[in-house]
Scaffold this motif. Structure first.
Motif, mmCIF file in Angstrom:
data_model
loop_
_atom_site.group_PDB
_atom_site.id
_atom_site.type_symbol
_atom_site.label_atom_id
_atom_site.label_comp_id
_atom_site.label_asym_id
_atom_site.label_seq_id
_atom_site.Cartn_x
_atom_site.Cartn_y
_atom_site.Cartn_z
ATOM 1 N N SER A 33 155.582 42.653 -5.152
ATOM 2 C CA SER A 33 154.890 41.816 -6.122
ATOM 3 C C SER A 33 155.846 40.711 -6.538
ATOM 4 O O SER A 33 156.946 40.985 -7.020
ATOM 5 C CB SER A 33 154.476 42.655 -7.335
ATOM 6 N N LEU A 34 155.432 39.462 -6.310
ATOM 7 C CA LEU A 34 156.288 38.301 -6.571
ATOM 8 C C LEU A 34 155.589 37.284 -7.447
ATOM 9 O O LEU A 34 154.367 37.146 -7.397
ATOM 10 C CB LEU A 34 156.646 37.587 -5.257
ATOM 11 N N VAL A 35 156.391 36.533 -8.192
ATOM 12 C CA VAL A 35 155.905 35.327 -8.857
ATOM 13 C C VAL A 35 156.946 34.239 -8.582
ATOM 14 O O VAL A 35 158.143 34.438 -8.799
ATOM 15 C CB VAL A 35 155.653 35.531 -10.371
ATOM 16 N N ASN A 36 156.490 33.126 -8.041
ATOM 17 C CA ASN A 36 157.354 31.979 -7.783
ATOM 18 C C ASN A 36 157.424 31.176 -9.075
ATOM 19 O O ASN A 36 156.408 30.629 -9.525
ATOM 20 C CB ASN A 36 156.794 31.139 -6.631
ATOM 21 N N LEU A 37 158.593 31.102 -9.674
ATOM 22 C CA LEU A 37 158.725 30.437 -10.973
ATOM 23 C C LEU A 37 158.547 28.927 -10.910
ATOM 24 O O LEU A 37 158.264 28.302 -11.925
ATOM 25 C CB LEU A 37 160.080 30.787 -11.605
ATOM 26 N N GLY A 95 158.062 45.014 -13.486
ATOM 27 C CA GLY A 95 157.204 43.826 -13.393
ATOM 28 C C GLY A 95 157.404 43.176 -12.048
ATOM 29 O O GLY A 95 158.187 43.641 -11.225
ATOM 30 N N ALA A 96 156.687 42.089 -11.850
ATOM 31 C CA ALA A 96 156.822 41.365 -10.589
ATOM 32 C C ALA A 96 158.223 40.766 -10.487
ATOM 33 O O ALA A 96 158.819 40.362 -11.481
ATOM 34 C CB ALA A 96 155.777 40.256 -10.511
ATOM 35 N N VAL A 97 158.728 40.707 -9.282
ATOM 36 C CA VAL A 97 160.010 40.066 -9.035
ATOM 37 C C VAL A 97 159.805 38.561 -9.222
ATOM 38 O O VAL A 97 158.916 37.967 -8.618
ATOM 39 C CB VAL A 97 160.514 40.378 -7.606
ATOM 40 N N GLN A 98 160.613 37.976 -10.072
ATOM 41 C CA GLN A 98 160.550 36.530 -10.297
ATOM 42 C C GLN A 98 161.477 35.851 -9.296
ATOM 43 O O GLN A 98 162.660 36.178 -9.210
ATOM 44 C CB GLN A 98 160.962 36.185 -11.725
ATOM 45 N N VAL A 99 160.930 34.902 -8.547
ATOM 46 C CA VAL A 99 161.686 34.216 -7.503
ATOM 47 C C VAL A 99 162.063 32.825 -7.977
ATOM 48 O O VAL A 99 161.198 32.014 -8.312
ATOM 49 C CB VAL A 99 160.872 34.124 -6.197
ATOM 50 N N ILE A 100 163.354 32.563 -8.010
ATOM 51 C CA ILE A 100 163.856 31.244 -8.340
ATOM 52 C C ILE A 100 163.949 30.420 -7.067
ATOM 53 O O ILE A 100 163.618 29.244 -7.050
ATOM 54 C CB ILE A 100 165.236 31.340 -9.047
ATOM 55 N N SER A 101 164.389 31.062 -5.987
ATOM 56 C CA SER A 101 164.503 30.362 -4.708
ATOM 57 C C SER A 101 164.330 31.347 -3.569
ATOM 58 O O SER A 101 164.953 32.404 -3.554
ATOM 59 C CB SER A 101 165.875 29.682 -4.603
ATOM 60 N N GLY A 102 163.470 30.985 -2.629
ATOM 61 C CA GLY A 102 163.296 31.738 -1.400
ATOM 62 C C GLY A 102 163.811 30.874 -0.265
ATOM 63 O O GLY A 102 164.998 30.574 -0.193
ATOM 64 N N ILE A 133 166.687 35.896 -7.454
ATOM 65 C CA ILE A 133 165.637 36.628 -8.166
ATOM 66 C C ILE A 133 166.102 37.128 -9.532
ATOM 67 O O ILE A 133 167.302 37.160 -9.826
ATOM 68 C CB ILE A 133 165.155 37.842 -7.341
ATOM 69 N N ARG A 134 165.133 37.546 -10.301
ATOM 70 C CA ARG A 134 165.355 38.366 -11.488
ATOM 71 C C ARG A 134 164.102 39.209 -11.671
ATOM 72 O O ARG A 134 163.059 38.911 -11.095
ATOM 73 C CB ARG A 134 165.686 37.525 -12.716
ATOM 74 N N ILE A 135 164.234 40.268 -12.468
ATOM 75 C CA ILE A 135 163.103 41.161 -12.716
ATOM 76 C C ILE A 135 162.984 41.339 -14.223
ATOM 77 O O ILE A 135 163.949 41.773 -14.863
ATOM 78 C CB ILE A 135 163.282 42.519 -12.003
ATOM 79 N N PRO A 136 161.839 40.981 -14.790
ATOM 80 C CA PRO A 136 161.674 41.117 -16.241
ATOM 81 C C PRO A 136 161.971 42.546 -16.706
ATOM 82 O O PRO A 136 161.563 43.523 -16.073
ATOM 83 C CB PRO A 136 160.199 40.778 -16.472
ATOM 84 N N ASP A 160 174.913 32.741 -15.848
ATOM 85 C CA ASP A 160 174.659 31.486 -16.567
ATOM 86 C C ASP A 160 173.367 30.818 -16.102
ATOM 87 O O ASP A 160 172.727 30.102 -16.861
ATOM 88 C CB ASP A 160 175.829 30.516 -16.414
ATOM 89 N N SER A 161 172.990 31.053 -14.854
ATOM 90 C CA SER A 161 171.744 30.489 -14.311
ATOM 91 C C SER A 161 170.602 31.498 -14.345
ATOM 92 O O SER A 161 169.492 31.191 -13.919
ATOM 93 C CB SER A 161 171.967 30.011 -12.879
ATOM 94 N N ASP A 162 170.883 32.717 -14.791
ATOM 95 C CA ASP A 162 169.887 33.768 -15.001
ATOM 96 C C ASP A 162 169.221 34.255 -13.715
ATOM 97 O O ASP A 162 168.002 34.383 -13.641
ATOM 98 C CB ASP A 162 168.833 33.303 -16.025
ATOM 99 N N PHE A 163 170.046 34.522 -12.681
ATOM 100 C CA PHE A 163 169.494 35.129 -11.477
ATOM 101 C C PHE A 163 170.581 35.852 -10.698
ATOM 102 O O PHE A 163 171.771 35.658 -10.922
ATOM 103 C CB PHE A 163 168.778 34.113 -10.578
ATOM 104 N N VAL A 164 170.108 36.684 -9.772
ATOM 105 C CA VAL A 164 170.968 37.363 -8.811
ATOM 106 C C VAL A 164 170.521 36.910 -7.426
ATOM 107 O O VAL A 164 169.325 36.878 -7.128
ATOM 108 C CB VAL A 164 170.868 38.904 -8.944
ATOM 109 N N HIS A 165 171.475 36.536 -6.599
ATOM 110 C CA HIS A 165 171.202 36.164 -5.210
ATOM 111 C C HIS A 165 171.334 37.428 -4.364
ATOM 112 O O HIS A 165 172.300 38.171 -4.498
ATOM 113 C CB HIS A 165 172.234 35.126 -4.750
#
Length: 174
Positions: A33-37, A95-102, A133-136, A160-165
């Motif tokens: 389950s993904l959401v592209n931010l 929750g859905a995985v939030q995608v910052i960059s694919g 990504i990040r996960i709520p 600082d950018s609020d994600f994990v690669h």
């Protein structure tokens, strides 16, 4: 003294349940389950079923994970989808995985690299092998630690950018 055949039969009797369990797990349906931010698109898909990847689901995931700057769609590595699905499962999938960059096109990657030392010139994003990504409800530190524990590729921590690669390249961390 136990005969060789009897010993082998006994060993197989112990190993068979473990092998069957591993095979069942390997062929179990896999969902993501993904959401592209950047685009706001959401997708929940079963992308592996009946022991095979589902082409239509993979294509839908590729579209959601496209380069949002150019609209270019590129196949994402199935192993990356497995990694992200496994990671979400390990942290309880709140929750859905939030995608910052694919996927990132070479042009997008070059533009980002020109403005940031944190973007690799040969980023695995350009090969469909990485996601930011990040996960709520899951701290970035926990997400990073869980990804590292899986030991299935690179893990970059960007609090600082609020994600994990995460990627499916060589196992490494930064």
């Amino acid at each position: 003294m136990i005969g060789r055949r009897r010993l082998l039969a006994g060993a197989l009797g112990f190993a068979a349940p473990a092998l069957l369990a591993r095979e069942a797990l390997a062929s179990a349906p896999r969902q993501l389950s993904l959401v592209n931010l950047h685009t706001g698109e959401k997708l929940a898909a079963t992308y592996f079923e009946g022991g095979r990847y589902v082409p239509d689901a993979l294509a839908a995931l590729d579209r959601v994970l496209r380069d949002h700057r150019t609209g270019e769609v590129h196949p994402m590595a199935p192993g990356l989808l497995d990694l992200v699905a496994g990671l979400a499962g390990q942290v309880g999938r709140p929750g859905a995985v939030q995608v910052i960059s694919g996927y990132r096109s070479p042009a997008s990657n070059a533009a980002l690299h020109a403005n940031s030392s944190g973007v690799a010139t040969r980023s695995l994003h350009m090969q469909g092998m990485a996601m930011d990504i990040r996960i709520p409800g899951v701290s970035l530190a926990r997400l990073r630690d869980t990804a590292l524990a899986l030991g299935r590729g690179g893990v970059g921590y960007y609090p600082d950018s609020d994600f994990v690669h995460v990627d499916v390249g060589k196992v490494r961390q930064w």
